[in-house]
Design a protein around this motif. Structure first.
Motif, PDB file in Angstrom:
ATOM      1  N   LEU A  12     -82.963  43.662  -9.750  1.00  0.00           N
ATOM      2  CA  LEU A  12     -82.882  42.039  -9.860  1.00  0.00           C
ATOM      3  C   LEU A  12     -81.151  41.755 -10.368  1.00  0.00           C
ATOM      4  CD1 LEU A  12     -84.935  39.971  -9.937  1.00  0.00           C
ATOM      5  CD2 LEU A  12     -84.703  39.887 -12.509  1.00  0.00           C
ATOM      6  N   LEU A  13     -80.899  42.619 -11.188  1.00  0.00           N
ATOM      7  CA  LEU A  13     -79.403  42.216 -11.657  1.00  0.00           C
ATOM      8  C   LEU A  13     -78.481  42.343 -10.408  1.00  0.00           C
ATOM      9  CD1 LEU A  13     -79.459  43.678 -15.116  1.00  0.00           C
ATOM     10  CD2 LEU A  13     -78.943  41.502 -14.649  1.00  0.00           C
ATOM     11  N   SER A  14     -78.543  43.726  -9.734  1.00  0.00           N
ATOM     12  CA  SER A  14     -77.508  44.117  -8.641  1.00  0.00           C
ATOM     13  C   SER A  14     -77.650  42.819  -7.587  1.00  0.00           C
ATOM     14  CB  SER A  14     -77.770  45.373  -8.111  1.00  0.00           C
ATOM     15  OG  SER A  14     -79.033  45.455  -7.615  1.00  0.00           O
ATOM     16  N   ALA A  15     -78.864  42.461  -7.343  1.00  0.00           N
ATOM     17  CA  ALA A  15     -79.002  41.086  -6.482  1.00  0.00           C
ATOM     18  C   ALA A  15     -78.058  40.219  -6.927  1.00  0.00           C
ATOM     19  CB  ALA A  15     -80.493  40.937  -6.206  1.00  0.00           C
ATOM     20  N   LEU A  16     -78.215  39.820  -8.270  1.00  0.00           N
ATOM     21  CA  LEU A  16     -77.402  38.797  -8.622  1.00  0.00           C
ATOM     22  C   LEU A  16     -75.961  38.814  -8.506  1.00  0.00           C
ATOM     23  CD1 LEU A  16     -79.129  37.827 -12.159  1.00  0.00           C
ATOM     24  CD2 LEU A  16     -79.171  36.516 -10.109  1.00  0.00           C
ATOM     25  N   PHE A  17     -75.515  40.197  -8.520  1.00  0.00           N
ATOM     26  CA  PHE A  17     -74.188  40.554  -8.182  1.00  0.00           C
ATOM     27  C   PHE A  17     -73.695  40.637  -6.639  1.00  0.00           C
ATOM     28  CE2 PHE A  17     -71.720  41.671 -12.055  1.00  0.00           C
ATOM     29  CZ  PHE A  17     -72.684  41.294 -13.006  1.00  0.00           C
ATOM     30  N   ILE A  18     -74.750  40.760  -6.052  1.00  0.00           N
ATOM     31  CA  ILE A  18     -74.275  40.854  -4.579  1.00  0.00           C
ATOM     32  C   ILE A  18     -74.452  39.314  -3.718  1.00  0.00           C
ATOM     33  CG2 ILE A  18     -75.088  42.176  -2.270  1.00  0.00           C
ATOM     34  CD1 ILE A  18     -75.621  44.614  -3.960  1.00  0.00           C
ATOM     35  N   ALA A  19     -75.623  38.688  -4.133  1.00  0.00           N
ATOM     36  CA  ALA A  19     -76.050  37.450  -3.599  1.00  0.00           C
ATOM     37  C   ALA A  19     -74.775  36.679  -3.107  1.00  0.00           C
ATOM     38  CB  ALA A  19     -77.035  36.660  -4.488  1.00  0.00           C
ATOM     39  N   PRO A  20     -73.967  36.430  -4.084  1.00  0.00           N
ATOM     40  CA  PRO A  20     -72.843  35.526  -3.584  1.00  0.00           C
ATOM     41  C   PRO A  20     -72.079  35.844  -2.660  1.00  0.00           C
ATOM     42  CG  PRO A  20     -72.876  35.699  -6.178  1.00  0.00           C
ATOM     43  CD  PRO A  20     -73.746  36.761  -5.459  1.00  0.00           C
ATOM     44  N   PHE A  21     -71.886  37.292  -2.373  1.00  0.00           N
ATOM     45  CA  PHE A  21     -71.131  38.068  -1.167  1.00  0.00           C
ATOM     46  C   PHE A  21     -72.006  37.733   0.026  1.00  0.00           C
ATOM     47  CE2 PHE A  21     -69.568  40.763  -4.676  1.00  0.00           C
ATOM     48  CZ  PHE A  21     -68.045  40.735  -4.168  1.00  0.00           C
ATOM     49  N   TYR A  22     -73.146  37.829  -0.047  1.00  0.00           N
ATOM     50  CA  TYR A  22     -74.116  37.696   1.210  1.00  0.00           C
ATOM     51  C   TYR A  22     -74.001  36.073   1.469  1.00  0.00           C
ATOM     52  CZ  TYR A  22     -78.367  37.200   3.765  1.00  0.00           C
ATOM     53  OH  TYR A  22     -79.161  36.713   4.655  1.00  0.00           O
TER      54      TYR A  22
END
Lengths: 270, 318
Positions: A12-22
């Protein structure tokens, strides 16, 4: 059970960190129609790769790229040479004033950039360097405290006997630096080079203050200009952002072994 | 510097030359830093201190005004206090969050083996592209109508606010964007965790010490030097906060994100009042220095230095 919980949290947390790039990437390739959909489109119906070229041509980004590359390449070379020389000097010699000088070197890391910003501007102004790339390149030839510290820690892990053996064989101090320590320091130099590259590539305030002619702009300034000029041109902003992210990301993947391992730890002892 | 010799040289001269070389060599090696320190650090420091006692416009007459810049800043300039207060608020939230979240993430990563490289990379990635790109990405995540954040909120039935347009929320937005770059701090703490000897935990477990006590009496003390380092660097970076605010909010709305660094920047490069700006930068320097020294002094109570670290340190400087 505990592991499952841990991994769920991490995902969940890593998704939060990657989502903006995506999100940025998807914004860059969206059609204008998709862009203003609500709810937002997470998987665009059409992929508009030509958005990148269009954004690139809206400003002289070719010139900006040249400027960025010149700054990054020449300042990185300077940083590697000067910081390693200084680190070697501090690590391998006893000389009057060494310890106080080293403390001064460490102390310089605590001086906020704001204090130096104005006098440096005036200094470079007097030298006629404003609106040239020199303020962004030349200081890198005079060693950075953090990198000196990091490289010194590295040199100090090499046994002194190696230096002594080389000296017996007739090597002088520079030979020992050049032929023994520089090769042994390679992992740390990769780290220093990578960190410096990223700082120089991402730098915004330096170019903002020292450059005023558009033909001298670096990529970061070009991107920030976009925001002012075309507030609504979201696609172009996203496209240039993606392009701007690529070199540091590529470098990061090549150098990540050095970044992730020991080197970071060795830099913060004391 | 060349200490090799040719056989033809007389012995005494040779010895003399090599003595000089030996004496000068270390200074030659560190000379790049010494020159850089004089020209790019000490010189500017002295210069800016001098400037702070002058009325120093970019063009035109300069006049010595003594402490007037400082006096009018402290007593007649509400913007000084406002920007300082905003910066202090920012630091008071950013610094603890940065360290606690980095610590928690590092602990989580330390306790897994599968895919640890992937997660490490995911958390560190934003630090790689800090600066303009980072701010740009956040500027439309926060967008009122098309932003990712408000869409997410709408999924759980919340009508998203205007993040960057609301004076109470803009600073929160900047804190979140700044925290996105906590990967560097996390990595430092992670390497610190990895350096703690496993035997300590094993011995504690055998003696029946519960997990929370191991955390309190082994992990935290052993991590002390790293925590101190990240604490101080976080304070310094919090006070120098400029790029994000400059690009994301330009200090607005209603000056709610007008940071102290922006106040200095504007005085220098917008109002061209170099002396006044220099005085401001010295106030910042003194605050940062006082805070760092305060933290260091306070840390004596909780930072435990391993023998190894001490030795390593003592080798280089007192």
């Amino acid at each position: 059970m505990r592991k499952t919980l841990l991994y769920s949290a991490l995902i969940l947390l890593s998704a939060l960190f990657i989502a903006p790039f995506y999100w940025t990437f998807m914004t860059a390739i969206k059609s204008t129609v998709d862009l203003y959909q609500f709810p937002p489109v997470f998987w665009p119906s059409e992929w508009h790769w030509e958005n990148f070229a269009a954004a690139w041509n809206k400003q002289p980004f070719g010139t900006y790229l040249t400027n960025s590359v010149i700054v990054v390449v020449f300042s990185t070379i300077g940083q590697l040479i000067s910081s390693s020389l200084v680190a070697y000097g501090f690590a391998r010699f006893r000389f009057p004033g060494r310890d106080p000088l080293f403390i001064v070197l460490l102390a310089t890391m605590m001086i906020p950039w704001d204090v130096k910003m104005i006098p440096l501007y005036m200094e470079f102004n007097m030298l006629g360097w404003i609106n040239t790339l020199k303020p962004l390149i030349v200081p890198a030839y005079f060693a950075d405290a953090f990198f000196v510290f990091l490289l010194r820690q590295y040199i100090m892990t090499v046994p002194m006997e190696i230096d002594e053996a080389a000296r017996m064989d007739g090597a002088n101090a520079f030979d020992i630096y050049w032929r023994i320590h520089l090769p042994l320091m390679m992992p740390a130099l990769v780290l220093v080079g990578t960190f410096h590259f990223m700082n120089a590539w991402n730098d915004y305030l330096g170019p903002l203050i020292f450059l005023n002619d558009q033909s001298k702009y670096t990529l970061t300034l070009g991107l920030s200009m976009f925001k002012g000029l075309h507030e609504v041109d979201v696609t172009s902003i996203a496209a240039i952002t993606v392009i701007l992210c690529l070199p540091p990301l590529a470098l990061f993947f090549v150098a990540q072994r050095y970044i992730m391992d020991g080197a970071v730890g060795s830099s913060v002892k004391g | 510097m060349d200490m090799t010799y040719t056989g033809a040289e007389p012995k005494v001269a040779r010895r003399k030359r090599s003595a000089i070389a030996r004496y000068a060599a270390p200074y030659l090696f560190i000379s790049p830093w010494i020159l850089g320190f004089l020209f790019f650090t000490l010189g500017p420091l002295v210069f800016s201190l001098t400037m702070s006692f002058y009325d120093w416009p970019v063009v035109g007459e300069r006049a010595f005004v003594g402490l007037d810049n400082y006096k009018s800043m402290l007593f007649d300039d509400p913007q000084f206090w406002e920007s300082l207060w905003i910066t202090v608020k920012f630091a008071a939230i950013y610094v603890p969050f940065n360290i606690v979240m980095s610590f928690l993430l590092a602990m989580m990563l330390h306790n897994i083996t599968f895919a640890s490289g992937f997660f490490r990379t995911a958390f560190y990635l934003p630090s790689v592209i800090s600066g303009v790109a980072l701010v740009t990405i956040w500027s439309w995540i926060y967008s009122k109508e098309y932003g990712l954040l408000n869409f997410m909120l709408s999924l759980v039935g919340i009508h998203g606010p205007n993040w960057l347009g609301d004076p109470n929320l803009a600073i929160v937005a900047i804190i979140i964007a700044s925290l996105w770059g906590l990967g560097g701090t996390m990595l430092i703490l992670l390497t610190g965790l990895k350096a703690i000897p496993k035997e300590l935990y094993e011995a504690a477990t055998v003696s029946g010490v519960p997990g929370w006590a191991q955390m309190l009496f082994i992990t935290l003390p052993m991590l002390g030097p790293m925590l101190l380092f990240t604490f101080i660097t976080s304070i310094i970076s919090a006070f120098q906060q400029l790029t994000i605010a400059l690009l994301l909010t330009k200090g607005g709305p209603l000056g709610s994100t007008y940071f102290f660094a922006m106040y200095i920047y504007d005085n220098a490069f917008k109002y061209f009042d170099m002396g006044y700006a220099a005085a401001g930068s010295w106030v910042m320097f003194i605050i940062v220095l006082a805070l760092s020294l305060g933290v260091m002094r306070w840390s004596a109570a909780w930072v435990y230095y391993e023998g190894e670290v001490r030795q390593n340190d003592g080798e280089g400087h007192a």
